[in-house]
Design a protein around this motif. Structure first.
Motif, short mmCIF file in Angstrom:
data_model
loop_
_atom_site.label_atom_id
_atom_site.label_comp_id
_atom_site.label_asym_id
_atom_site.label_seq_id
_atom_site.Cartn_x
_atom_site.Cartn_y
_atom_site.Cartn_z
N ASN A 1 38.04 -9.17 13.90
CA ASN A 1 37.68 -10.54 13.51
C ASN A 1 37.11 -11.40 14.63
O ASN A 1 36.57 -12.47 14.34
CB ASN A 1 38.91 -11.25 12.94
N ASN A 2 37.24 -10.97 15.86
CA ASN A 2 36.83 -11.81 16.99
C ASN A 2 35.61 -11.19 17.66
O ASN A 2 35.73 -10.20 18.38
CB ASN A 2 37.99 -11.95 17.98
N SER A 3 34.45 -11.79 17.45
CA SER A 3 33.22 -11.21 17.99
C SER A 3 33.17 -11.23 19.51
O SER A 3 32.35 -10.52 20.11
CB SER A 3 32.00 -11.93 17.41
N SER A 4 34.03 -11.99 20.16
CA SER A 4 34.04 -11.98 21.62
C SER A 4 35.00 -10.93 22.19
O SER A 4 35.02 -10.70 23.39
CB SER A 4 34.39 -13.37 22.17
N ALA A 5 35.77 -10.27 21.32
CA ALA A 5 36.67 -9.20 21.78
C ALA A 5 35.83 -7.99 22.16
O ALA A 5 34.88 -7.62 21.47
CB ALA A 5 37.67 -8.84 20.69
N LYS A 6 36.18 -7.37 23.25
CA LYS A 6 35.45 -6.20 23.74
C LYS A 6 36.18 -4.92 23.34
O LYS A 6 37.33 -4.72 23.71
CB LYS A 6 35.31 -6.25 25.27
N LEU A 7 35.50 -4.11 22.57
CA LEU A 7 36.04 -2.82 22.13
C LEU A 7 35.80 -1.80 23.24
O LEU A 7 34.66 -1.53 23.60
CB LEU A 7 35.36 -2.38 20.84
N ASP B 1 37.86 3.98 24.85
CA ASP B 1 39.07 4.72 24.49
C ASP B 1 39.65 4.20 23.18
O ASP B 1 40.16 4.98 22.37
CB ASP B 1 40.11 4.69 25.62
N GLU B 2 39.55 2.90 22.94
CA GLU B 2 40.03 2.34 21.68
C GLU B 2 39.19 2.83 20.51
O GLU B 2 39.72 3.23 19.47
CB GLU B 2 39.99 0.81 21.72
N LEU B 3 37.87 2.84 20.68
CA LEU B 3 36.98 3.33 19.62
C LEU B 3 37.31 4.78 19.29
O LEU B 3 37.40 5.15 18.12
CB LEU B 3 35.52 3.18 20.05
N TYR B 4 37.53 5.59 20.31
CA TYR B 4 37.84 6.99 20.10
C TYR B 4 39.15 7.16 19.33
O TYR B 4 39.22 7.92 18.36
CB TYR B 4 37.91 7.70 21.46
N MET C 1 41.21 7.37 11.79
CA MET C 1 40.57 7.27 10.48
C MET C 1 39.98 8.60 10.02
O MET C 1 39.41 8.68 8.94
CB MET C 1 39.45 6.22 10.53
N ASP C 2 40.09 9.63 10.87
CA ASP C 2 39.55 10.95 10.58
C ASP C 2 38.04 10.90 10.35
O ASP C 2 37.52 11.49 9.40
CB ASP C 2 40.27 11.58 9.38
N VAL C 3 37.35 10.14 11.22
CA VAL C 3 35.89 10.09 11.20
C VAL C 3 35.39 10.48 12.59
O VAL C 3 36.13 10.43 13.57
CB VAL C 3 35.33 8.70 10.81
N SER C 4 34.15 10.84 12.67
CA SER C 4 33.55 11.19 13.94
C SER C 4 33.44 9.96 14.83
O SER C 4 32.96 8.91 14.38
CB SER C 4 32.15 11.76 13.71
N PRO C 5 33.88 10.06 16.07
CA PRO C 5 33.69 8.94 16.99
C PRO C 5 32.22 8.53 17.10
O PRO C 5 31.90 7.35 17.23
CB PRO C 5 34.22 9.45 18.33
N CYS C 6 31.31 9.50 16.98
CA CYS C 6 29.88 9.19 17.04
C CYS C 6 29.45 8.34 15.84
O CYS C 6 28.64 7.42 15.99
CB CYS C 6 29.06 10.47 17.09
N GLU C 7 29.99 8.65 14.67
CA GLU C 7 29.68 7.85 13.48
C GLU C 7 30.14 6.41 13.66
O GLU C 7 29.40 5.47 13.36
CB GLU C 7 30.35 8.45 12.24
N LEU D 1 30.76 4.84 16.50
CA LEU D 1 29.97 4.23 17.57
C LEU D 1 28.60 3.80 17.05
O LEU D 1 28.13 2.70 17.34
CB LEU D 1 29.81 5.20 18.74
N GLU D 2 27.97 4.65 16.28
CA GLU D 2 26.65 4.32 15.71
C GLU D 2 26.74 3.10 14.82
O GLU D 2 25.88 2.21 14.86
CB GLU D 2 26.09 5.51 14.93
N PHE D 3 27.77 3.01 14.00
CA PHE D 3 27.92 1.86 13.11
C PHE D 3 28.17 0.59 13.90
O PHE D 3 27.56 -0.46 13.63
CB PHE D 3 29.06 2.09 12.11
#
Length: 73
Positions: free
Chosen positions: A35-41, A44-47, A53-59, A61-63
Motif C-alpha cells: 500500500n505504500n508506494s514509497s516502501a522499497k521492496l 530478498d523479500e521479493l524472492y 505464493m508458488d510463482v516464479s520470482p521472475c514473473e 519481478l516482471e510484474f
C-alpha cells in the motif's frame, strides 16, 4: 496508494496473511509493501514472497518492475 505488488496480490486473489506466514515476513511489512508506494521492496523479500505464493520470482519481478525504463536506448 496501492503498489504494483498490491495489484499483483489482488490480481491473484492472494491472502497476505498466508504469504506473511510462509515467507516469514511480518504482516505489517507486507501491508506496507502493498500500500505504500514509497516502501522499497528488497530483492530478498521479493524472492521470499514469490516462493510463498508458488510463482516464479521472475514473473513477480516482471510484474512489479516491468514498467521501469533506463535512459539508454
Amino acid at each position: 496508494m496501492k503498489t504494483k505488488l498490491g495489484d499483483y496480490f489482488d490480481k491473484k486473489s492472494i491472502n497476505k496473511a498466508d504469504v506473511a506466514r510462509k515467507s516469514k515476513l511480518s504482516s505489517p511489512r507486507l501491508t506496507e509493501l502493498s500500500n505504500n508506494s514509497s516502501a522499497k521492496l528488497r530483492a530478498d523479500e521479493l524472492y521470499l514472497i514469490a516462493l510463498a505464493m508458488d510463482v516464479s520470482p521472475c514473473e513477480l519481478l516482471e510484474f512489479v518492475c516491468g514498467d521501469l525504463k533506463n535512459d539508454k536506448g
